[in-house]
Write a protein that holds these residues in place. Structure first.
Motif, PDB file in Angstrom:
ATOM      1  N   ILE A 110      -1.320  26.251  69.280  1.00 46.00           N
ATOM      2  CA  ILE A 110      -0.653  24.955  69.148  1.00 46.00           C
ATOM      3  C   ILE A 110      -1.687  23.830  69.076  1.00 46.00           C
ATOM      4  O   ILE A 110      -1.563  22.891  68.276  1.00 46.00           O
ATOM      5  N   ALA A 111      -2.739  23.932  69.897  1.00 47.53           N
ATOM      6  CA  ALA A 111      -3.755  22.890  69.935  1.00 47.53           C
ATOM      7  C   ALA A 111      -4.586  22.843  68.658  1.00 47.53           C
ATOM      8  O   ALA A 111      -5.076  21.781  68.263  1.00 47.53           O
ATOM      9  N   PHE A 116      -5.820  22.871  60.588  1.00 48.41           N
ATOM     10  CA  PHE A 116      -5.816  23.753  59.421  1.00 48.41           C
ATOM     11  C   PHE A 116      -4.567  23.518  58.565  1.00 48.41           C
ATOM     12  O   PHE A 116      -3.989  24.454  58.026  1.00 48.41           O
ATOM     13  N   SER A 117      -4.158  22.244  58.463  1.00 49.35           N
ATOM     14  CA  SER A 117      -2.922  21.916  57.755  1.00 49.35           C
ATOM     15  C   SER A 117      -3.153  21.428  56.333  1.00 49.35           C
ATOM     16  O   SER A 117      -2.195  21.081  55.640  1.00 49.35           O
ATOM     17  N   CYS A 140       8.716  30.816  55.106  1.00 44.34           N
ATOM     18  CA  CYS A 140       8.785  31.497  56.398  1.00 44.34           C
ATOM     19  C   CYS A 140       7.361  31.821  56.838  1.00 44.34           C
ATOM     20  O   CYS A 140       6.429  31.787  56.035  1.00 44.34           O
ATOM     21  N   SER A 141       7.212  32.144  58.110  1.00 37.24           N
ATOM     22  CA  SER A 141       5.871  32.281  58.668  1.00 37.24           C
ATOM     23  C   SER A 141       5.887  33.231  59.852  1.00 37.24           C
ATOM     24  O   SER A 141       6.904  33.399  60.525  1.00 37.24           O
ATOM     25  N   GLY A 142       4.728  33.848  60.087  1.00 37.39           N
ATOM     26  CA  GLY A 142       4.548  34.587  61.324  1.00 37.39           C
ATOM     27  C   GLY A 142       4.338  33.671  62.510  1.00 37.39           C
ATOM     28  O   GLY A 142       4.385  34.113  63.664  1.00 37.39           O
ATOM     29  N   TYR A 143       4.105  32.377  62.256  1.00 36.69           N
ATOM     30  CA  TYR A 143       3.947  31.416  63.347  1.00 36.69           C
ATOM     31  C   TYR A 143       5.256  31.264  64.123  1.00 36.69           C
ATOM     32  O   TYR A 143       6.331  31.171  63.532  1.00 36.69           O
ATOM     33  N   LEU A 148       4.800  25.910  64.391  1.00 35.32           N
ATOM     34  CA  LEU A 148       5.243  25.224  63.176  1.00 35.32           C
ATOM     35  C   LEU A 148       5.594  23.765  63.456  1.00 35.32           C
ATOM     36  O   LEU A 148       5.383  22.901  62.589  1.00 35.32           O
ATOM     37  N   ASP A 149       6.116  23.484  64.634  1.00 36.72           N
ATOM     38  CA  ASP A 149       6.456  22.100  64.960  1.00 36.72           C
ATOM     39  C   ASP A 149       5.224  21.199  64.944  1.00 36.72           C
ATOM     40  O   ASP A 149       5.339  19.989  64.730  1.00 36.72           O
ATOM     41  N   GLN A 150       4.061  21.772  65.178  1.00 36.44           N
ATOM     42  CA  GLN A 150       2.816  21.016  65.080  1.00 36.44           C
ATOM     43  C   GLN A 150       2.310  20.941  63.644  1.00 36.44           C
ATOM     44  O   GLN A 150       1.757  19.925  63.214  1.00 36.44           O
TER      45      GLN A 150
END
Length: 286
Positions: A110-111, A116-117, A140-143, A148-150
């Motif tokens: 999360i941090a 890396f966006s 969709c994502s493995g995250y 994802l909210d970040q």
């Protein structure tokens, strides 16, 4: 740093070229953002290190595409990693240990994920082109959702904002390689035929997800996990080394069932036009 050398497809906004395709469903890291899929990889290494376990970046990349809990579970099954766990803790790893590593991994991920966006070259233009041609954009994502909210607000500010997003931890049926996240996009986007959808992914489980959902699949070799260059490494890499890595990645993605493999999302429009022409001639994903 030199610019990333990815050829851009010329964009034609004649919507008939893409009929009868209806939607494209993208992965995130290594596909739309985060060239090289670096964000999750390094954090796995760091999370395991806090337990006294050393894993390599190559090992960390192995199960990429799975949900993060499943990814950790698969890593602990690897013989050399399980042997380290046995040596450090005096017993074989168990599900409770997966939970413990996951709990350590999550705040670290999360941090870091916002760093890396950055969109992969051509991603913003490709999404614009899809919408100009009347296609819906899923993802969709493995995250997990907390990660994802970040990521999502930063990606949206840079021009990456799909119509729907499914996280790797929010479906009771599970994640990849099952079809569930891809099919959740189909439902949310109101798509009438899964055969009119294309799943785009840089990982083997992500390609399997699309195939299991009955969709067309496109693998991405250079930009994603299978090659694994950082932008800095790619800018300095000898051309032959790049070509060798891309060829190996292409083979793995094709063996996983990808209908097409291209280097990055920047090359997707050309492939989609070919798929649509094939569908008009009667070909379907199978």
């Amino acid at each position: 740093m030199q610019p990333i050398r990815i050829a851009m497809t010329s964009f034609d906004t004649t919507s008939a070229r893409l009929s009868p395709l209806q939607a494209v469903i993208f992965d995130w890291a290594g596909t739309l953002v985060d060239f090289g899929s670096l964000a999750p990889t390094q954090i796995f290494v760091e999370a395991f290190a806090t337990f006294g376990i050393t894993i390599t970046l190559a090992q960390a990349r192995g199960p990429m595409g799975l949900s993060k809990w499943d990814h950790i579970h698969q890593l602990l099954k690897e013989e050399s990693i399980a042997a380290q766990w046995q040596q450090v803790f005096g017993r074989a790893p168990a599900d409770a240990d997966v939970d413990a590593i996951y709990a350590r991994f999550m705040p670290m991920q999360i941090a870091k994920v916002g760093e890396f966006s950055a969109p992969i070259a051509g991603a913003v233009e490709t999404l614009q082109w899809l919408r100009a041609n009347g296609l819906k954009v899923g993802s969709c994502s493995g995250y997990p959702r907390e990660v994802l909210d970040q990521l999502l607000p930063r990606a949206a500010a840079a021009g990456i904002a799909p119509d729907h997003v499914v996280a790797g931890d929010e479906l009771p049926a599970g994640g990849r390689p099952g079809p569930f996240m891809a099919l959740a996009n189909v439902l949310a986007l109101g798509i009438g035929d899964v055969r009119a959808c294309v799943k785009v992914d840089d990982t083997v489980p992500g390609i399997a997800e699309g195939r299991n959902a009955g969709m067309w699949t496109v693998g991405l070799s250079l930009s994603g996990n299978e090659v694994g260059y950082s932008p800095e490494e790619f800018a300095k890499a000898p051309q032959q080394e790049v070509e060798d890595r891309v060829a190996a990645a292409q083979a793995r993605l094709k063996n996983a069932g990808a209908h097409h493999v291209v280097r990055s999302v920047a090359e997707l429009p050309r492939v989609l036009a070919q798929m649509a022409a094939g569908m008009r001639a009667g070909r379907m994903p199978g």
